[in-house]
Design a protein around this motif. Sequence first.
Motif, PDB file in Angstrom:
ATOM      1  N   TYR A 178       0.681 -71.787  30.460  1.00  0.00           N
ATOM      2  CA  TYR A 178       0.886 -70.730  31.449  1.00  0.00           C
ATOM      3  C   TYR A 178      -0.343 -69.830  31.551  1.00  0.00           C
ATOM      4  O   TYR A 178      -0.932 -69.433  30.535  1.00  0.00           O
ATOM      5  CB  TYR A 178       2.094 -69.879  31.060  1.00  0.00           C
ATOM      6  CG  TYR A 178       3.378 -70.677  30.921  1.00  0.00           C
ATOM      7  CD1 TYR A 178       4.214 -70.870  32.005  1.00  0.00           C
ATOM      8  CD2 TYR A 178       3.722 -71.250  29.700  1.00  0.00           C
ATOM      9  CE1 TYR A 178       5.383 -71.617  31.883  1.00  0.00           C
ATOM     10  CE2 TYR A 178       4.886 -71.997  29.565  1.00  0.00           C
ATOM     11  CZ  TYR A 178       5.708 -72.181  30.659  1.00  0.00           C
ATOM     12  OH  TYR A 178       6.855 -72.929  30.542  1.00  0.00           O
ATOM     13  N   ARG A 186      -3.283 -71.736  41.750  1.00  0.00           N
ATOM     14  CA  ARG A 186      -1.970 -72.342  41.498  1.00  0.00           C
ATOM     15  C   ARG A 186      -1.835 -73.656  42.268  1.00  0.00           C
ATOM     16  O   ARG A 186      -1.347 -74.659  41.734  1.00  0.00           O
ATOM     17  CB  ARG A 186      -0.865 -71.364  41.895  1.00  0.00           C
ATOM     18  CG  ARG A 186       0.555 -71.927  41.728  1.00  0.00           C
ATOM     19  CD  ARG A 186       1.585 -70.930  42.241  1.00  0.00           C
ATOM     20  NE  ARG A 186       2.933 -71.465  42.227  1.00  0.00           N
ATOM     21  CZ  ARG A 186       3.761 -71.403  41.184  1.00  0.00           C
ATOM     22  NH1 ARG A 186       3.370 -70.815  40.079  1.00  0.00           N
ATOM     23  NH2 ARG A 186       4.971 -71.921  41.256  1.00  0.00           N
ATOM     24  N   SER A 200       1.080 -73.772  34.624  1.00  0.00           N
ATOM     25  CA  SER A 200       1.796 -72.975  35.621  1.00  0.00           C
ATOM     26  C   SER A 200       1.048 -71.662  35.805  1.00  0.00           C
ATOM     27  O   SER A 200       0.865 -70.907  34.855  1.00  0.00           O
ATOM     28  CB  SER A 200       3.233 -72.705  35.156  1.00  0.00           C
ATOM     29  OG  SER A 200       3.914 -71.896  36.095  1.00  0.00           O
ATOM     30  N   SER A 247       0.685 -67.970  37.638  1.00  0.00           N
ATOM     31  CA  SER A 247       1.492 -66.925  38.277  1.00  0.00           C
ATOM     32  C   SER A 247       0.670 -65.659  38.452  1.00  0.00           C
ATOM     33  O   SER A 247      -0.289 -65.416  37.721  1.00  0.00           O
ATOM     34  CB  SER A 247       2.733 -66.609  37.442  1.00  0.00           C
ATOM     35  OG  SER A 247       3.547 -67.740  37.244  1.00  0.00           O
ATOM     36  N   LYS A 270       7.206 -68.826  38.469  1.00  0.00           N
ATOM     37  CA  LYS A 270       7.106 -68.179  39.772  1.00  0.00           C
ATOM     38  C   LYS A 270       5.648 -67.997  40.191  1.00  0.00           C
ATOM     39  O   LYS A 270       4.787 -67.712  39.370  1.00  0.00           O
ATOM     40  CB  LYS A 270       7.795 -66.816  39.745  1.00  0.00           C
ATOM     41  CG  LYS A 270       9.306 -66.887  39.620  1.00  0.00           C
ATOM     42  CD  LYS A 270       9.928 -65.499  39.730  1.00  0.00           C
ATOM     43  CE  LYS A 270      11.446 -65.562  39.693  1.00  0.00           C
ATOM     44  NZ  LYS A 270      12.048 -64.200  39.820  1.00  0.00           N
ATOM     45  N   ALA A 271       5.404 -68.129  41.489  1.00  0.00           N
ATOM     46  CA  ALA A 271       4.054 -67.911  42.015  1.00  0.00           C
ATOM     47  C   ALA A 271       3.715 -66.433  41.996  1.00  0.00           C
ATOM     48  O   ALA A 271       2.634 -66.037  41.534  1.00  0.00           O
ATOM     49  CB  ALA A 271       3.946 -68.458  43.441  1.00  0.00           C
ATOM     50  N   GLU A 272       4.612 -65.607  42.513  1.00  0.00           N
ATOM     51  CA  GLU A 272       4.427 -64.159  42.557  1.00  0.00           C
ATOM     52  C   GLU A 272       5.597 -63.495  41.843  1.00  0.00           C
ATOM     53  O   GLU A 272       6.753 -63.782  42.136  1.00  0.00           O
ATOM     54  CB  GLU A 272       4.340 -63.650  43.990  1.00  0.00           C
ATOM     55  CG  GLU A 272       3.140 -64.194  44.755  1.00  0.00           C
ATOM     56  CD  GLU A 272       3.092 -63.681  46.197  1.00  0.00           C
ATOM     57  OE1 GLU A 272       3.906 -62.806  46.548  1.00  0.00           O
ATOM     58  OE2 GLU A 272       2.242 -64.172  46.965  1.00  0.00           O
TER      59      GLU A 272
END
Length: 284
Positions: A144, A178, A187, A189, A236-238
Amino acid sequence: MARIISLFKHNIMSYALVTGAAKGIGRAIAAELAAKKYSLLLADIDGPGVREVAGTLSKQYGIDAQYLQTDLSQPGAADQLKLWTGGYHQLLNVVVNNAGYGLNGRFEELSLSSQLNIIDLNIKTQVAVSHAFIPILRSFPQSYLLNVGSTTAFQSVPYLNVYAATKAFVLSFTRSLRHELRQSPISVSCLIPGSTDTDFVNRAGMGAGTLRIASRFNMTPESVGKTAVQGLFAGKAEIIPGFTNRLNAFLPKFFPKAFVEKIAAGIYRPRPEEPLLKPVTGHV
């Protein structure tokens, strides 16, 4: 290698790197990760502060916590960070780019060197750290990367213009990254907090009037940190903590830019009757 074998024996399986960890959102994210039994590599310009955080979280959660005092805005800081973490790369699967700061005031009245330093830390360092640690994060089945932005990324903000512009960069950069890494184990974020009860406002040199307005919408660093870590591990992206902040991110696109800028200027405009607090640069 002996260090890594020892850590495995003590069931310490994963490490997280958090920059700007001495206080505020960075400290709160570190605490959330420690509660999930992540051991920590913490970096901040505030040596005593980051040392205290490392000691406190290590004792509270029974994890390993190492710290580094460093000015991440300086050239070569990302390379220094990579070198310092070298003994942990086989366990390091979370990187949090949190270090950053801003200054509140009229662009022409704030020193150019201070404003360029904001760009160095908020943009150059975040890009450099991401570039340095992506190859390390690729070596895990799942890893992450969290870059910390701001709700100011969604609009122009007079009197906080350089900071807001850097956070617009952070959001664009993180979303693009991303997409590039979508088929990798990483991932990516972007945390997008709004007004938070941290030392940021003092470091930014905000006046009393601005502080009063901000206090109406403040979230605690702990609530932001909790939402950040939950969103990170959910992929989650944002990650936008709080309903008001999500509303602030959504609404500006439906109004004329000049109107949105006028509202922002009314909040952040320095007021002669309320002199700015003395700006103090640093990491938040």
